[in-house]
Motif scaffolding. Structure first.
Motif, short mmCIF file in Angstrom:
data_model
loop_
_atom_site.label_atom_id
_atom_site.label_comp_id
_atom_site.label_asym_id
_atom_site.label_seq_id
_atom_site.Cartn_x
_atom_site.Cartn_y
_atom_site.Cartn_z
N SER A 32 12.69 19.18 74.08
CA SER A 32 12.08 20.37 74.65
C SER A 32 11.54 21.27 73.54
O SER A 32 12.24 21.58 72.57
CB SER A 32 13.12 21.13 75.49
OG SER A 32 12.58 22.33 75.99
N LYS A 33 10.26 21.65 73.68
CA LYS A 33 9.59 22.56 72.73
C LYS A 33 9.51 21.96 71.32
O LYS A 33 9.33 22.67 70.34
CB LYS A 33 10.28 23.91 72.68
CG LYS A 33 10.30 24.64 74.02
CD LYS A 33 10.98 26.00 73.91
CE LYS A 33 11.00 26.70 75.26
NZ LYS A 33 11.68 28.02 75.20
N GLU B 6 10.00 18.94 78.00
CA GLU B 6 9.45 20.20 78.48
C GLU B 6 8.85 21.01 77.33
O GLU B 6 9.52 21.33 76.35
CB GLU B 6 10.54 21.02 79.17
CG GLU B 6 10.02 22.32 79.77
CD GLU B 6 11.11 23.12 80.45
OE1 GLU B 6 10.82 24.21 80.94
OE2 GLU B 6 12.27 22.66 80.47
N GLU B 7 7.56 21.29 77.46
CA GLU B 7 6.81 22.09 76.47
C GLU B 7 6.75 21.44 75.10
O GLU B 7 6.51 22.10 74.08
CB GLU B 7 7.39 23.51 76.35
CG GLU B 7 7.31 24.31 77.64
CD GLU B 7 7.80 25.73 77.46
OE1 GLU B 7 7.32 26.42 76.54
OE2 GLU B 7 8.70 26.14 78.22
N TYR C 111 5.08 19.34 72.10
CA TYR C 111 3.73 19.35 71.57
C TYR C 111 3.42 17.98 71.02
O TYR C 111 3.99 17.56 70.01
CB TYR C 111 3.62 20.42 70.48
CG TYR C 111 2.22 20.75 70.04
CD1 TYR C 111 1.23 21.08 70.97
CD2 TYR C 111 1.88 20.73 68.69
CE1 TYR C 111 -0.05 21.40 70.57
CE2 TYR C 111 0.60 21.06 68.27
CZ TYR C 111 -0.36 21.38 69.22
OH TYR C 111 -1.63 21.70 68.81
#
Length: 306
Positions: A267-268, A289-290, A292
């Motif tokens: 995540s992130k 989630e999120e 990149y």
């Protein structure tokens, strides 16, 4: 006479420099069977009183070692004096566990304090500069306090750091091939450029750790906590990171070719330009989630078999 032939309840009184002590024969022979104290017991099993014109205050810490295997607080006790008394009584196990000295001679912290030493288990080495020192290959640092210690450029190949507290330690460009850091506290440690080929870091706390450009090829990091860690440009090819937490970590340009990422948390996480070929098949189970992923290499490499 063997240890079993002694009556473990036999009482021995010791006068050490005027200070009186009382213990058992068992205590004097069990932990350090080759010591001067044990030799006296073997020579005369009926002995009830021993006198040594030595430092009685230091002997109290020696007795604690013989009874419980514990070391004193070296912020209070002078390690040099304890080492000197341990040498006199021929307490080789104690000498090997005094953190400031080698088993053969005493020297200062200023220059090469630990040449050729291997046993640092449980030692308190916080804040020392051991960078570019003599060969530490195969050393035992398990359960040691290594906070803010500098090991940069050192050869630590095959050393054990399990359950060590190495928060803030400096391992930059150190040779850590085949090292074990299982359960170690490595928060905010510096590993940039370090050689961690086939290292074991299962359950290690690597939060906010800098591993930029480190070689972690075939390393094992199952259940490792890597939140906010910097792994930019790191080589994690064929590494195993099952159930590792890489939340908000920086993996920009990292090589994760054929890495095992089952249950990993991303995540992130910054995976820009990361090489995820062959590892991508695990991402369906990962928390992305999120995350990149711009420019990341995601092509599968089947039919590769693990």
């Amino acid at each position: 006479m063997s240890e079993e032939e002694f009556d473990s309840s036999s009482i021995v009184r010791l006068n050490i420099g005027g200070q009186q002590f009382c213990t058992t024969v068992y205590t004097l022979i069990h932990r350090e069977p080759n010591s001067k104290l044990a030799a006296i017991m073997h020579q005369d099993p009926e002995i009830k009183y021993v006198f040594y014109d030595r430092d009685g205050q230091i002997f109290s810490h020696i007795l604690n070692w013989l009874r419980h295997g514990v070391l004193p607080d070296f912020e209070v006790v002078n390690a040099k004096e304890l080492f000197r008394e341990a040498e006199y009584y021929q307490l080789h196990g104690l000498k090997d566990n005094i953190p400031d000295f080698t088993s053969s001679y005493i020297c200062s912290f200023g220059s090469a304090p630990y040449p050729n030493r291997r046993n640092f288990r449980g030692a308190k080495l916080c804040g020392l500069n051991l960078s570019s020192q003599a060969n530490f290959t195969g050393s035992d640092f398990r359960s040691a306090c290594l906070r803010n210690v500098s090991f940069s450029h050192s050869n630590l190949m095959s050393s054990k750091f399990d359950i060590a507290d190495a928060e803030g330690a400096d391992f930059r460009t150190a040779k850590l091939v085949f090292c074990s850091f299982t359960g170690a506290n490595l928060r905010r440690a510096l590993f940039s450029g370090a050689e961690l080929l086939s290292a074991t870091l299962n359950n290690a706390d690597l939060r906010n750790t800098n591993l930029e450009g480190a070689n972690l090829r075939r390393a094992t990091l199952n259940n490792a906590d890597l939140k906010n860690a910097n792994l930019e440009g790191a080589n994690l090819s064929y590494a195993t990171l099952n159930n590792a937490d890489l939340t908000n970590a920086n993996l920009k340009g990292a090589n994760l070719f054929q890495a095992m990422l089952k249950g990993v948390k991303l995540s992130k996480t910054n995976l820009k330009y990361a090489d995820l070929r062959g590892a991508y098949r695990w991402l369906s189970e990962a928390d992305l989630e999120e995350a990149y992923l711009e420019g990341a290499k995601l092509t599968s490499c089947f039919p590769f078999l693990w």
